[in-house]
Design an enzyme around this catalytic site. Structure first.
Site, PDB file in Angstrom:
ATOM      1  NE  ARG A   1     -10.841 -12.129 -14.573  1.00  0.00           N
ATOM      2  CZ  ARG A   1      -9.764 -12.211 -13.780  1.00  0.00           C
ATOM      3  NH1 ARG A   1      -9.594 -11.319 -12.828  1.00  0.00           N
ATOM      4  NH2 ARG A   1      -8.890 -13.179 -13.918  1.00  0.00           N
TER       5      ARG A   1
ATOM      6  CG  ASN B   1      -2.481  -0.720 -12.826  1.00  0.00           C
ATOM      7  OD1 ASN B   1      -2.427  -0.861 -11.602  1.00  0.00           O
ATOM      8  ND2 ASN B   1      -1.788  -1.479 -13.654  1.00  0.00           N
TER       9      ASN B   1
ATOM     10  NE  ARG C   1      -9.830 -10.118  -8.373  1.00  0.00           N
ATOM     11  CZ  ARG C   1     -10.183 -11.364  -8.631  1.00  0.00           C
ATOM     12  NH1 ARG C   1      -9.538 -12.364  -8.085  1.00  0.00           N
ATOM     13  NH2 ARG C   1     -11.205 -11.633  -9.421  1.00  0.00           N
TER      14      ARG C   1
ATOM     15  CG  HIS D   1       3.168  -2.411 -14.774  1.00  0.00           C
ATOM     16  ND1 HIS D   1       2.806  -3.579 -14.139  1.00  0.00           N
ATOM     17  CD2 HIS D   1       4.216  -2.715 -15.570  1.00  0.00           C
ATOM     18  CE1 HIS D   1       3.608  -4.553 -14.550  1.00  0.00           C
ATOM     19  NE2 HIS D   1       4.471  -4.054 -15.415  1.00  0.00           N
TER      20      HIS D   1
ATOM     21  N   GLY E   1       0.780  -1.238   0.000  1.00  0.00           N
ATOM     22  CA  GLY E   1       0.000   0.000   0.000  1.00  0.00           C
ATOM     23  C   GLY E   1       0.808   1.282   0.000  1.00  0.00           C
TER      24      GLY E   1
ATOM     25  CG  LEU F   1      -1.368  -8.263 -17.349  1.00  0.00           C
ATOM     26  CD1 LEU F   1      -1.936  -8.135 -15.952  1.00  0.00           C
ATOM     27  CD2 LEU F   1      -0.541  -9.531 -17.482  1.00  0.00           C
ATOM     28  CG  ASP F   2       0.134  -4.635 -16.213  1.00  0.00           C
ATOM     29  OD1 ASP F   2      -0.618  -4.089 -15.385  1.00  0.00           O
ATOM     30  OD2 ASP F   2       0.883  -5.589 -15.925  1.00  0.00           O
TER      31      ASP F   2
HETATM   32  C1  GAR Z   1       4.065  -1.323  -7.065  1.00  0.00           C
HETATM   33  O1  GAR Z   1       5.403  -1.403  -7.474  1.00  0.00           O
HETATM   34  C2  GAR Z   1       3.136  -1.331  -8.264  1.00  0.00           C
HETATM   35  O2  GAR Z   1       3.653  -0.633  -9.358  1.00  0.00           O
HETATM   36  C3  GAR Z   1       3.060  -2.812  -8.550  1.00  0.00           C
HETATM   37  O3  GAR Z   1       2.953  -3.413  -7.290  1.00  0.00           O
HETATM   38  C4  GAR Z   1       3.635  -2.606  -6.323  1.00  0.00           C
HETATM   39  C5  GAR Z   1       2.678  -2.315  -5.197  1.00  0.00           C
HETATM   40  O4  GAR Z   1       3.345  -1.628  -4.171  1.00  0.00           O
HETATM   41  N1  GAR Z   1       1.934  -3.128  -9.385  1.00  0.00           N
HETATM   42  C6  GAR Z   1       1.956  -4.044 -10.343  1.00  0.00           C
HETATM   43  O5  GAR Z   1       2.924  -4.763 -10.566  1.00  0.00           O
HETATM   44  C7  GAR Z   1       0.674  -4.161 -11.170  1.00  0.00           C
HETATM   45  N2  GAR Z   1       0.858  -4.980 -12.327  1.00  0.00           N
HETATM   46  P1  GAR Z   1       2.505  -0.832  -3.078  1.00  0.00           P
HETATM   47  O6  GAR Z   1       1.458  -1.822  -2.542  1.00  0.00           O
HETATM   48  O7  GAR Z   1       3.512  -0.470  -2.036  1.00  0.00           O
HETATM   49  O8  GAR Z   1       1.862   0.361  -3.740  1.00  0.00           O
END
Ligand code: GAR
Length: 199
Positions: free
Chosen positions: A64, A106, A90, A108, A12, A143-144
């Site tokens: 889903r 989102n 998800r 990434h 988070g 996805l992404d």
């Molecule tokens: C972050 O690095 C985010 O970019 C990645 O998960 C991490 C969550 O960190 N998301 C993905 O890989 C989505 N495909 P956080 O919970 O500390 O924000």
């Protein structure tokens, strides 16, 4: 007032960076609800400490479409008008996306379209790229994959590990996610096919 719904699965830290900007008044909105698909997510503790509505909707074993309907119900109950995925691991259904057109973002940890999916920083190191970074994009049902709003680049150094590269990227994530939210809330963009033109 714009009402944000933040979806998380884990630590988070992106949620916290957004919450800091909301608290500082540098994002023109409020966090209506934080939802996690994992009850034990660390971000849920942080959300409760901040006095926010933090709701766990466990996704395990659920279809889903069924799960996404539960999510939509909760988001609507809190009158959310912008959904921010912040480490929410998800895929969302087309039904969900259609309910929030151009209103699901989102973050990434790669320069998309390179290295979508899990462990993007590991993928970047394995591939041997010299530059990586992060991307904030509109979410579609793939996805992404949706239209890119902002990206930031960071160098990949010879001695980098997944941890050191992830930390360098994360600092940029925390910066550009809030910036992208400001752009979208203010409507400071136009779309031209896949291109998001900032103005
Ligand atoms: C972050 O690095 C985010 O970019 C990645 O998960 C991490 C969550 O960190 N998301 C993905 O890989 C989505 N495909 P956080 O919970 O500390 O924000």
């Amino acid at each position: 007032m714009n009402r944000l719904g933040i979806l998380i699965s884990g630590r988070g830290s992106n949620f916290e960076a957004i919450a800091d900007n909301v608290a500082a008044g540098t994002i023109d909105g409020e966090i209506a609800v934080v939802i996690s698909n994992r009850a034990e997510a660390r971000g849920m503790v942080a959300a409760r400490q901040r006095g926010l509505n933090a709701i766990a909707i466990p996704s395990k074993g659920l279809d889903r479409e069924v799960y996404d309907r539960m999510l939509l119900e909760e988001l609507r109950r809190h009158s959310v008008d912008l959904v921010c995925l912040a480490g929410f691991m998800r895929l969302l259904s087309a039904t969900f996306i259609r309910a929030f057109p151009n209103r699901v973002l989102n973050i990434h940890p790669s320069l998309l379209p390179a290295f979508p999916g899990l462990d993007a920083q590991h993928q970047a190191l394995e591939h041997g790229v010299k530059i990586s970074g992060c991307t904030v994009h509109f979410v579609d049902e793939y996805l992404d994959a949706g239209p890119i709003i902002l990206q930031a680049a960071v160098p990949v150094l010879d001695h980098d590990t997944v941890e050191t590269l992830s930390a360098r990227i994360l600092a940029e994530e925390h910066r550009i996610y809030s910036e992208a939210i400001r752009i979208v809330l203010a409507g400071r963009y136009a779309t031209d096919g896949r291109r998001v033109i900032l103005r």
